[in-house]
Design an enzyme around this catalytic site. Structure first.
Site, PDB file in Angstrom:
ATOM      1  N   ARG A  78       0.889  -1.199   0.174  1.00  0.00           N
ATOM      2  CA  ARG A  78       0.103  -0.194  -0.001  1.00  0.00           C
ATOM      3  C   ARG A  78       0.752   1.203  -0.028  1.00  0.00           C
ATOM      4  NH1 ARG A  78      -2.181   3.085   4.701  1.00  0.00           N
ATOM      5  NH2 ARG A  78      -3.724   4.847   3.580  1.00  0.00           N
ATOM      6  N   HIS A 122      -2.660  11.194   0.418  1.00  0.00           N
ATOM      7  CA  HIS A 122      -2.224  10.994   1.841  1.00  0.00           C
ATOM      8  C   HIS A 122      -1.515  12.217   2.195  1.00  0.00           C
ATOM      9  CE1 HIS A 122      -0.600   7.838   4.669  1.00  0.00           C
ATOM     10  NE2 HIS A 122      -0.220   8.905   5.130  1.00  0.00           N
ATOM     11  N   GLU A 167      -7.063   8.953   5.923  1.00  0.00           N
ATOM     12  CA  GLU A 167      -7.268   9.592   7.386  1.00  0.00           C
ATOM     13  C   GLU A 167      -7.646  10.995   7.124  1.00  0.00           C
ATOM     14  OE1 GLU A 167      -3.781   8.872   9.655  1.00  0.00           O
ATOM     15  OE2 GLU A 167      -4.039   7.065   9.763  1.00  0.00           O
ATOM     16  N   ASN A 293      -7.465   2.187   9.705  1.00  0.00           N
ATOM     17  CA  ASN A 293      -6.109   2.300  10.094  1.00  0.00           C
ATOM     18  C   ASN A 293      -6.178   2.210  11.757  1.00  0.00           C
ATOM     19  OD1 ASN A 293      -5.184   2.697   7.691  1.00  0.00           O
ATOM     20  ND2 ASN A 293      -4.684   4.953   7.862  1.00  0.00           N
ATOM     21  N   TYR A 295      -4.507   2.184  15.489  1.00  0.00           N
ATOM     22  CA  TYR A 295      -3.198   2.400  16.379  1.00  0.00           C
ATOM     23  C   TYR A 295      -3.395   2.377  18.004  1.00  0.00           C
ATOM     24  CZ  TYR A 295      -0.559   3.704  12.292  1.00  0.00           C
ATOM     25  OH  TYR A 295      -0.105   3.608  10.959  1.00  0.00           O
ATOM     26  N   GLU A 348      -3.493   0.222   7.974  1.00  0.00           N
ATOM     27  CA  GLU A 348      -2.423   0.458   8.985  1.00  0.00           C
ATOM     28  C   GLU A 348      -2.532   0.214  10.164  1.00  0.00           C
ATOM     29  OE1 GLU A 348      -1.267   4.453   9.181  1.00  0.00           O
ATOM     30  OE2 GLU A 348      -1.621   5.069   6.759  1.00  0.00           O
TER      31      GLU A 348
HETATM   32  O1  IFM Z   1       2.754   7.923   9.723  1.00  0.00           O
HETATM   33  C1  IFM Z   1       1.571   7.927   9.845  1.00  0.00           C
HETATM   34  C2  IFM Z   1       0.802   7.539   8.561  1.00  0.00           C
HETATM   35  O2  IFM Z   1       1.104   8.618   7.595  1.00  0.00           O
HETATM   36  C3  IFM Z   1      -0.687   7.819   8.717  1.00  0.00           C
HETATM   37  N1  IFM Z   1      -1.135   7.080   9.775  1.00  0.00           N
HETATM   38  C4  IFM Z   1      -0.460   7.209  10.872  1.00  0.00           C
HETATM   39  C5  IFM Z   1       0.974   6.770  10.786  1.00  0.00           C
HETATM   40  C6  IFM Z   1       1.742   7.112  12.256  1.00  0.00           C
HETATM   41  O3  IFM Z   1       1.595   8.195  12.767  1.00  0.00           O
END
Ligand code: IFM
Length: 445
Positions: A78, A122, A167, A293, A295, A348
């Site tokens: 990706r 992006h 995002e 995504n 985290y 992500e």
């Molecule tokens: O590096 C970023 C990415 O560009 C977008 N999502 C979160 C990642 C980590 O912060």
């Protein structure tokens, strides 16, 4: 233990990057400047005073990077396209040399049997469009659709999927809400209006790409989290509900329900966005996939000072709580709120760690644990009926982490920024072996 997890045999294993974070070659071969070129060269914006001029020099080293991916045995890659590389001003003339770079990258991926998953945007808006008002200008949504159409027309038959935005929450809230990201505006009303224009641009781009007849799967990538109340208090629960509405439902409801969440509209009051008649019909285009995504989670506290997350699993080098079970909870909640949820890709997931190269190796066990526990959480969601088609680890290699510059390392491959040498970390070798084991177990099954 991961040894006991079995993902479906057609599950896609991948790695992810984005253009500005790795390409460098900021002005090569006719590329125009983007808002991140301008922003990163503005004193005081980037923690380590760096910029993206060279980054990982992927523009010149893409063959080496594709070979690294092949060594990992991934099915898919990706990446994003730098809009101002292929259309320097974001409007008008196309730059053939820019398109040639992506054609070469696609050739290299094809030679290695790695499926390309492209993101159109992006965060690196062409400066020419920022000069015309950026995402505050409704016209930018139409320029984005023109760009999407051209990319799908040229490359649509070579791409596995195309995502419109990565995002949009960040573009709106960090770019226009608190000035942490380009273009560096801090104005809540603008942030909310920008989020609407981003959604509108997504819908227009989906229509434009469908019109090309492309067979690539089309969708959008959203950064998402669960919002948990810090305590059982009504005030904390109210805050958690508002956070979910403002951050998750704000982007999902328009696409799946043709409206903004009522809770948010009430909270926004006079800064609610200007929505034209018919906008929701444009935004709510059917998706072939949703990119998620994940985290961390948000813990919402009404106390002063607010209660912090307990962080039983620790925190990453970004200060983000490690909370794998949030991925299961998030996906289950999405399916409950949006029964027509399309197939999901985890586009992500990964962590920044305090890595060190010692004796030619990087022992990032903490990252291995992070990925392993998140894969377990992902499988738990799939076992509860969520249709997830693939997982992309963020990131293939250390890169420019936006306003943190090169100070935060998310890669499974170490990048020596002085020599640009790449060294696979322990996590890369672990991921390689994990993927190989999945394949072996598939064959044995
Ligand atoms: O590096 C970023 C990415 O560009 C977008 N999502 C979160 C990642 C980590 O912060």
């Amino acid at each position: 233990m991961t040894e006991t997890i079995h993902f479906p045999s057609n599950f896609t294993w991948g790695v992810a990057t984005s253009a500005f974070q790795i390409e460098g070659a900021a002005a090569a071969d006719g590329k125009g400047p983007s808002i991140w070129d301008t922003f990163s060269h503005t004193p005081g914006k980037i923690i380590d005073h760096s910029n993206g001029d060279v980054a990982c020099d992927h523009y010149h080293r893409y063959r080496e990077d594709v070979a690294l991916m092949a060594g990992l045995g991934v099915d898919a890659y990706r990446f994003s396209m730098a809009w101002s590389r292929v259309q320097p001003a974001g409007k008008g003339a196309w730059n053939e040399q820019g398109f040639d770079f992506y054609a070469r990258l696609l050739d290299a991926l094809q030679e290695r049997g790695i499926a390309p998953h492209l993101t159109l945007y992006h965060w690196d808006l062409p400066k020419g469009l920022q000069d015309d008002g950026g995402w505050m200008a409704r016209a930018t949504a139409h320029r984005f659709a023109d760009y999407a159409h051209e990319v799908a027309r040229r490359f649509g038959d070579r791409l596995a999927t195309i995502a419109t935005h990565n995002e949009p929450w960040c573009t709106a809230n960090l770019g226009y809400g608190n000035a942490q990201f380009a273009p560096g505006v801090a104005d809540k009303k603008q942030a909310i209006q920008v989020s609407h224009h981003l959604l509108l641009s997504h819908g227009l781009a989906m229509q434009a790409m469908r019109a090309t007849g492309t067979r690539a799967g089309l969708g959008i990538v959203l950064n998402q989290w669960t919002a948990d109340p810090a305590t059982d208090s009504e005030a904390d629960k109210r805050l958690a509900a508002l956070e979910w509405a403002n951050s998750i439902a704000w982007f999902m409801d328009p696409i799946f329900k043709k409206r903004y969440p009522e809770l948010s509209l009430q909270a926004h009051g006079s800064v609610a966005p200007d929505v034209h008649a018919g906008d929701f019909d444009i935004i709510a285009q059917p998706l072939d996939f949703l990119g998620v995504n994940y985290y961390r989670r948000e813990v919402m506290s009404a106390e002063v000072p607010p209660r912090k997350p307990e962080g039983g699993n620790g925190f990453t080098d970004m200060g983000w709580e490690i909370y794998p079970q949030g991925l299961t909870e998030l996906l289950v909640q999405l399916k409950a709120d949006y029964p027509d949820l399309p197939p999901v890709y985890i586009t992500e997931n990964g962590m920044a760690a305090v890595d060190a190269l010692e004796g030619g190796q990087v022992d990032d066990q903490v990252r291995i644990d992070y990925v392993r526990t998140h894969l377990e959480a992902l499988k738990a969601a799939m076992d509860r009926g969520i249709d997830v088609r693939g997982y992309f680890l963020w990131s293939l290699m250390d890169n420019f982490e936006w306003n943190s510059g090169y100070a935060k390392r998310f890669g499974i491959v170490w990048v020596d920024y002085a020599t640009l040498e790449r060294v696979p970390k322990a996590s890369a070798l672990w991921y390689r072996d994990f993927i190989a084991r999945q394949r072996r177990d598939r064959r044995a099954a």
